[in-house]
Scaffold this motif. Sequence first.
Motif, PDB file in Angstrom:
ATOM      1  N   GLU A  90       0.829  -1.201   0.000  1.00 12.26           N
ATOM      2  CA  GLU A  90       0.000   0.000   0.000  1.00 12.26           C
ATOM      3  C   GLU A  90       0.867   1.255   0.000  1.00 12.26           C
ATOM      4  O   GLU A  90       0.604   2.224  -0.743  1.00 12.26           O
ATOM      5  CB  GLU A  90      -0.914   0.000   1.236  1.00 12.26           C
ATOM      6  CG  GLU A  90      -1.830   1.202   1.348  1.00 12.26           C
ATOM      7  CD  GLU A  90      -2.868   1.248   0.232  1.00 12.26           C
ATOM      8  OE1 GLU A  90      -3.269   2.365  -0.134  1.00 12.26           O
ATOM      9  OE2 GLU A  90      -3.247   0.170  -0.278  1.00 12.26           O
ATOM     10  N   PHE A  91       1.938   1.221   0.812  1.00 14.08           N
ATOM     11  CA  PHE A  91       2.861   2.354   0.858  1.00 14.08           C
ATOM     12  C   PHE A  91       3.557   2.529  -0.485  1.00 14.08           C
ATOM     13  O   PHE A  91       3.677   3.652  -1.000  1.00 14.08           O
ATOM     14  CB  PHE A  91       3.888   2.134   1.972  1.00 14.08           C
ATOM     15  CG  PHE A  91       4.956   3.190   2.029  1.00 14.08           C
ATOM     16  CD1 PHE A  91       4.694   4.439   2.583  1.00 14.08           C
ATOM     17  CD2 PHE A  91       6.229   2.947   1.513  1.00 14.08           C
ATOM     18  CE1 PHE A  91       5.672   5.421   2.625  1.00 14.08           C
ATOM     19  CE2 PHE A  91       7.212   3.924   1.557  1.00 14.08           C
ATOM     20  CZ  PHE A  91       6.942   5.155   2.110  1.00 14.08           C
ATOM     21  N   GLN A  92       4.006   1.397  -1.069  1.00 15.49           N
ATOM     22  CA  GLN A  92       4.681   1.468  -2.370  1.00 15.49           C
ATOM     23  C   GLN A  92       3.744   2.000  -3.453  1.00 15.49           C
ATOM     24  O   GLN A  92       4.156   2.783  -4.323  1.00 15.49           O
ATOM     25  CB  GLN A  92       5.199   0.082  -2.777  1.00 15.49           C
ATOM     26  CG  GLN A  92       6.339  -0.430  -1.911  1.00 15.49           C
ATOM     27  CD  GLN A  92       6.851  -1.776  -2.404  1.00 15.49           C
ATOM     28  OE1 GLN A  92       7.156  -1.928  -3.582  1.00 15.49           O
ATOM     29  NE2 GLN A  92       6.949  -2.744  -1.498  1.00 15.49           N
ATOM     30  N   ILE A  93       2.481   1.567  -3.410  1.00 16.41           N
ATOM     31  CA  ILE A  93       1.502   2.043  -4.392  1.00 16.41           C
ATOM     32  C   ILE A  93       1.290   3.546  -4.251  1.00 16.41           C
ATOM     33  O   ILE A  93       1.223   4.287  -5.252  1.00 16.41           O
ATOM     34  CB  ILE A  93       0.166   1.288  -4.224  1.00 16.41           C
ATOM     35  CG1 ILE A  93       0.335  -0.180  -4.668  1.00 16.41           C
ATOM     36  CG2 ILE A  93      -0.941   1.951  -5.027  1.00 16.41           C
ATOM     37  CD1 ILE A  93      -0.850  -1.059  -4.345  1.00 16.41           C
ATOM     38  N   GLN A  94       1.197   4.008  -3.000  1.00 14.48           N
ATOM     39  CA  GLN A  94       1.018   5.443  -2.762  1.00 14.48           C
ATOM     40  C   GLN A  94       2.228   6.236  -3.273  1.00 14.48           C
ATOM     41  O   GLN A  94       2.070   7.293  -3.904  1.00 14.48           O
ATOM     42  CB  GLN A  94       0.806   5.700  -1.265  1.00 14.48           C
ATOM     43  CG  GLN A  94      -0.520   5.174  -0.734  1.00 14.48           C
ATOM     44  CD  GLN A  94      -0.639   5.319   0.771  1.00 14.48           C
ATOM     45  OE1 GLN A  94       0.292   5.772   1.442  1.00 14.48           O
ATOM     46  NE2 GLN A  94      -1.795   4.944   1.300  1.00 14.48           N
ATOM     47  N   GLU A  95       3.435   5.705  -2.992  1.00 13.64           N
ATOM     48  CA  GLU A  95       4.654   6.369  -3.467  1.00 13.64           C
ATOM     49  C   GLU A  95       4.711   6.358  -4.993  1.00 13.64           C
ATOM     50  O   GLU A  95       5.126   7.346  -5.632  1.00 13.64           O
ATOM     51  CB  GLU A  95       5.898   5.671  -2.894  1.00 13.64           C
ATOM     52  CG  GLU A  95       6.077   5.855  -1.394  1.00 13.64           C
ATOM     53  CD  GLU A  95       6.241   7.323  -1.037  1.00 13.64           C
ATOM     54  OE1 GLU A  95       7.086   8.006  -1.657  1.00 13.64           O
ATOM     55  OE2 GLU A  95       5.506   7.793  -0.136  1.00 13.64           O
TER      56      GLU A  95
END
Length: 412
Positions: A90-95
């Motif tokens: 989720e963090f990677q997708i947001q980044e």
Amino acid sequence: MKDRKHVLILKKTAYFLIAAVMLTSLDAAASQTGDKLKETGKKLTELEQQKEDAAKKVGALKDQENSLKGELSDLNQQLSDVSASINDLEFQIQEKEKEIQITVSELAQAQETKIKQYESMKLRIQYIYENGNSDLAAVLLDSGSMTEFLNKAEYIEEVNQYDRRMLTKYEEVLKQVTEKQNALEAEQTELVSMQQSMEQKKEEVNSLIAKTQNSISVKQGEISDAQETVDEYEAQIVKMKAYEEELERKKAEEAKRQAAEAKKRAEEEKKRAAEQKKSEAGKNSGGNAAPSESGGGTVTSNASDLAMLAALVECEAGGESYEGQLAVASVVVNRVKSGSFPNSISGVIYQGGQFSPVASGRFAVVLAKGANSSCTQAASAALSGGTNVSFLYFCRASLGVEGTVIGNHVFY
């Protein structure tokens, strides 16, 4: 004289008849108690075996429960790992989304710059075509010198080349930014796919956790039921042991009465024999003297007798001190010698209604595996003449029978 002898014979016969009736009554009571003890012993053995089997089942169920708890722990760890992976994705997708937004902005700026450059170039080209070569020639001819002429011509060429370079540059930037955007969007799609896969795995793990928790709950119910069965057997065993203890007490009382009666008969017989001897003083014939009890058997110490006696000692006094174990062995040896019991070790041990472990089957189990060293030592000492008590009976001290107390037993 003959009448007197006849009277003595009648009295003696009457005595023996009375004694026989009393003995028969006592023996019948002892036999009934012995039968009840035998039945109780067998029932106790069955209950203890059933309790042991039930306890093993509880142990097996607890092992299964522990195994399920181990599986649940592993599943919880998997859930934790999957959740962490989902959060990371989720963090990677947001980044990645942020990078895409920046790239989109860069692309828009590049496109805008390209458009501006392209428009400027179009205006210059349009000016040249609209004014024709005469204006360009005029600009060049107006030069004051050849150097100025060449400089203006070179300047015009540089402007044209600059336009071409800038257009090419912005087209390359636009291409790179577009490729970057496509790559970022592809990476984002892959991350989303991974996230969806992890979400599915999370659901599967949650399902397994719920299933395992349900299995543990069912297993705990089975353990509770099995433990109740163990407790029920234990309660029955407690009641049966209390009943066995009451029978032992009754048996001890009957044995005590028998011993007292035997002692009384012996004293009366001795008294009559003395009276008869006195009345027939001077006569050499003793044919009408009262019969006496036999002198008992001879104690042997072969391997078979030693094994049986040691096994009985372990059954009756395995948890007692060596002194208590020797006292039990001494009682058996004393009975062999007394003349009131069978005249062999095996005969005394297997005499009906005498020893509860023989009736219950516990004696056979210990005999098969062999007695421990302490009980074997006590049996060997008693068989060799090293007895420490002269009694013929023993029972639990808690029964309240008077006698010599050694450990948890009273000897009388």
